[in-house]
Motif scaffolding. Sequence first.
Motif, mmCIF file in Angstrom:
data_model
loop_
_atom_site.group_PDB
_atom_site.id
_atom_site.type_symbol
_atom_site.label_atom_id
_atom_site.label_comp_id
_atom_site.label_asym_id
_atom_site.label_seq_id
_atom_site.Cartn_x
_atom_site.Cartn_y
_atom_site.Cartn_z
ATOM 1 N N TYR A 211 0.841 -1.193 0.000
ATOM 2 C CA TYR A 211 0.000 0.000 0.000
ATOM 3 C C TYR A 211 0.879 1.247 0.000
ATOM 4 C CZ TYR A 211 -3.599 -3.336 1.314
ATOM 5 O OH TYR A 211 -4.444 -4.411 1.327
ATOM 6 N N GLY A 212 0.526 2.223 -0.798
ATOM 7 C CA GLY A 212 1.281 3.469 -0.853
ATOM 8 C C GLY A 212 2.101 3.622 -2.111
ATOM 9 N N LEU A 213 2.540 2.525 -2.708
ATOM 10 C CA LEU A 213 3.270 2.607 -3.965
ATOM 11 C C LEU A 213 2.332 3.075 -5.071
ATOM 12 C CD1 LEU A 213 5.376 -0.697 -3.894
ATOM 13 C CD2 LEU A 213 6.135 1.614 -3.327
ATOM 14 N N LYS A 214 2.854 3.854 -5.973
ATOM 15 C CA LYS A 214 2.006 4.453 -7.012
ATOM 16 C C LYS A 214 1.340 3.401 -7.894
ATOM 17 C CE LYS A 214 4.231 8.987 -7.459
ATOM 18 N NZ LYS A 214 5.134 8.941 -6.316
ATOM 19 N N GLU A 215 2.008 2.294 -8.127
ATOM 20 C CA GLU A 215 1.471 1.289 -9.044
ATOM 21 C C GLU A 215 0.698 0.175 -8.358
ATOM 22 O OE1 GLU A 215 5.941 0.332 -8.823
ATOM 23 O OE2 GLU A 215 4.551 1.835 -8.064
ATOM 24 N N SER A 216 0.616 0.199 -7.031
ATOM 25 C CA SER A 216 0.020 -0.928 -6.300
ATOM 26 C C SER A 216 -1.431 -1.194 -6.680
ATOM 27 C CB SER A 216 0.121 -0.687 -4.790
ATOM 28 O OG SER A 216 1.453 -0.798 -4.359
ATOM 29 N N SER A 217 -2.234 -0.143 -6.777
ATOM 30 C CA SER A 217 -3.658 -0.348 -7.077
ATOM 31 C C SER A 217 -3.848 -0.984 -8.451
ATOM 32 C CB SER A 217 -4.418 0.978 -6.992
ATOM 33 O OG SER A 217 -3.882 1.925 -7.900
ATOM 34 N N LYS A 218 -3.039 -0.558 -9.424
ATOM 35 C CA LYS A 218 -3.161 -1.138 -10.768
ATOM 36 C C LYS A 218 -2.692 -2.593 -10.788
ATOM 37 C CE LYS A 218 -2.290 -0.227 -15.643
ATOM 38 N NZ LYS A 218 -2.079 -1.642 -15.997
ATOM 39 N N LEU A 219 -1.595 -2.874 -10.067
ATOM 40 C CA LEU A 219 -1.102 -4.250 -10.011
ATOM 41 C C LEU A 219 -2.142 -5.167 -9.375
ATOM 42 C CD1 LEU A 219 2.608 -3.627 -8.930
ATOM 43 C CD2 LEU A 219 1.789 -4.396 -11.178
ATOM 44 N N TRP A 220 -2.842 -4.678 -8.333
ATOM 45 C CA TRP A 220 -3.885 -5.482 -7.702
ATOM 46 C C TRP A 220 -5.066 -5.675 -8.647
ATOM 47 C CZ3 TRP A 220 -6.049 -9.004 -5.120
ATOM 48 C CH2 TRP A 220 -7.403 -8.956 -4.794
ATOM 49 N N TYR A 221 -5.482 -4.604 -9.327
ATOM 50 C CA TYR A 221 -6.608 -4.734 -10.263
ATOM 51 C C TYR A 221 -6.268 -5.738 -11.361
ATOM 52 C CZ TYR A 221 -9.780 -3.896 -14.109
ATOM 53 O OH TYR A 221 -10.677 -4.080 -15.128
ATOM 54 N N ASP A 222 -5.055 -5.649 -11.925
ATOM 55 C CA ASP A 222 -4.654 -6.578 -12.990
ATOM 56 C C ASP A 222 -4.672 -8.021 -12.480
ATOM 57 O OD1 ASP A 222 -4.307 -4.432 -14.672
ATOM 58 O OD2 ASP A 222 -2.128 -4.346 -14.438
ATOM 59 N N THR A 223 -4.230 -8.213 -11.233
ATOM 60 C CA THR A 223 -4.210 -9.566 -10.658
ATOM 61 C C THR A 223 -5.622 -10.105 -10.458
ATOM 62 O OG1 THR A 223 -2.125 -9.085 -9.500
ATOM 63 C CG2 THR A 223 -3.436 -10.932 -8.680
ATOM 64 N N LEU A 224 -6.497 -9.285 -9.846
ATOM 65 C CA LEU A 224 -7.871 -9.715 -9.577
ATOM 66 C C LEU A 224 -8.643 -9.950 -10.874
ATOM 67 C CD1 LEU A 224 -10.274 -10.212 -7.682
ATOM 68 C CD2 LEU A 224 -10.702 -7.737 -7.717
ATOM 69 N N SER A 225 -8.545 -9.021 -11.820
ATOM 70 C CA SER A 225 -9.306 -9.162 -13.060
ATOM 71 C C SER A 225 -8.869 -10.402 -13.840
ATOM 72 C CB SER A 225 -9.151 -7.906 -13.928
ATOM 73 O OG SER A 225 -7.795 -7.680 -14.265
ATOM 74 N N ALA A 226 -7.578 -10.712 -13.798
ATOM 75 C CA ALA A 226 -7.091 -11.918 -14.495
ATOM 76 C C ALA A 226 -7.696 -13.171 -13.879
ATOM 77 C CB ALA A 226 -5.567 -11.971 -14.439
ATOM 78 N N VAL A 227 -7.802 -13.203 -12.549
ATOM 79 C CA VAL A 227 -8.387 -14.359 -11.865
ATOM 80 C C VAL A 227 -9.858 -14.508 -12.227
ATOM 81 C CG1 VAL A 227 -9.052 -15.263 -9.596
ATOM 82 C CG2 VAL A 227 -6.754 -14.323 -9.946
ATOM 83 N N LEU A 228 -10.610 -13.410 -12.232
ATOM 84 C CA LEU A 228 -12.038 -13.467 -12.527
ATOM 85 C C LEU A 228 -12.297 -13.842 -13.987
ATOM 86 C CD1 LEU A 228 -13.364 -10.351 -10.531
ATOM 87 C CD2 LEU A 228 -13.468 -12.768 -9.895
ATOM 88 N N VAL A 229 -11.514 -13.278 -14.900
ATOM 89 C CA VAL A 229 -11.683 -13.599 -16.323
ATOM 90 C C VAL A 229 -11.355 -15.070 -16.575
ATOM 91 C CG1 VAL A 229 -10.760 -13.175 -18.635
ATOM 92 C CG2 VAL A 229 -11.302 -11.247 -17.145
#
Length: 456
Positions: A211-229
């Motif tokens: 948390y706090g890193l500029k890219e963290s939210s995008k990295l989490w979204y990419d990880t979650l969306s890949a799992v759901l897809v």
Amino acid sequence: TYSSVNESELEPDEELVSEISETVSMSATTELVSTDQCFPDWLSEVYAYIAIESDNPGADESRLAEMKQMIDEDVFEAIEIGNLSNEDFMKVIPSQMFTIAKETPTGEFSKWKSRLVAGGHREFVEPGMDNSSPTAAKEALFAAIGSASNRRMLLQSVDVKGAYLKAELHKRQFMKLNRKLSDMLCGISPEFEKCRDAKGCCVVKLKKALYGLKESSKLWYDTLSAVLVESGYAIDSQDACVFHKINSSGDISVICVHVDDLLCVADKLEDLDDINSVLKSRFKEITTERGNKISYLGMSIERSADGHEIKVSQIGYIKSMLSKFQVSKVSKTPSTKEFFERGKETELVDPTLFLSKLMSCMYLAIGTRMDILKEVVFLATKCKCPILSDMKKIDRVLQYINFSRDKVRVFKVKDLSVWIYIDAAYGVHQNGRSHSGCVITSVSYTHLRAHETSQD
């Protein structure tokens, strides 16, 4: 490029120290353990004093649990401090640990929660790199709830524990922990002793999207969306944080994502079970709420026994807001006949306080209290130079909220049709301009748009 600060030249500002202490003491539910390389020692001591003097065992246990989670999730690794190059030292960023008291949607104390946060403000990011990450729009969220009412679908909220920590970090990044946090870390895992610098602070290499890193939210979204897809869900064409799936029997399930909080609506219980199975298999620990009453993003969502009526409220948020602005009076209506007339006085008021009150009301208005939306949208045009009458008007809206604090938003959808209303008024403004407006309603969702138009 960052310029260094000579800490010896910075003397304690007694007024600032007093202000910090007073601010924190006014909010007994907030604690902070902070470290930043640009903080002078005396300011770091103020933060440490605030955390230590809180004398709350529950908060201490929460901080310890957060540090243990860092080790369990393999968030960072121990490195020999002497092996760091000058380039590596340039990439060392500070960190902070926050501890807050979480509340239920009704405003009651729930638990202490701590979070270790990287100082992303000191992080170097490659020019042109896109770190933006979406969250589900409120319109999509309420459309899902409205559809659940129409189809009598089941509801469930899901929270992924330590969500960002499930995403891998794909760059070389180092972080510094202050001595207090370093002592905590080394007490749990002695191998980190080799990471200490001359001041006893640990420098670690990050491996996960903290948390706090500029890219963290995008990295989490990419990880979650890949799992759901991968599990059969499709990303909605209009909202990247809405995922839907139709199984072979024609049953529908929809997931709305707001960072690590998911709202799931499904025709069948088996569909909810499938969602949980997918999330647990990849992210291990999740917390779920299921049934006729759940909470999501500070909102209480209550479903009737037959599933046709769904009530959404923000009682806890309202309680906190009224307390923050010290609202004691009540008004039976949000506005009067003169509310939308221009004030004649010229006395200016504090724009920061006015904007704080306005945006607090706006968040409520676009959520569960559309009965104040008209007044709030009108006052939003006064943000630049609010005058005394504008402040009185937003205070009246707050007093009305105090009077009607138990109101809820009800979804009882029988018709999925879309209705559009358009109107215009010619030359109604003092400058001779006209005004046009549009209202779109569907599935208990209303979109409003209005603006001035030229005579041409």
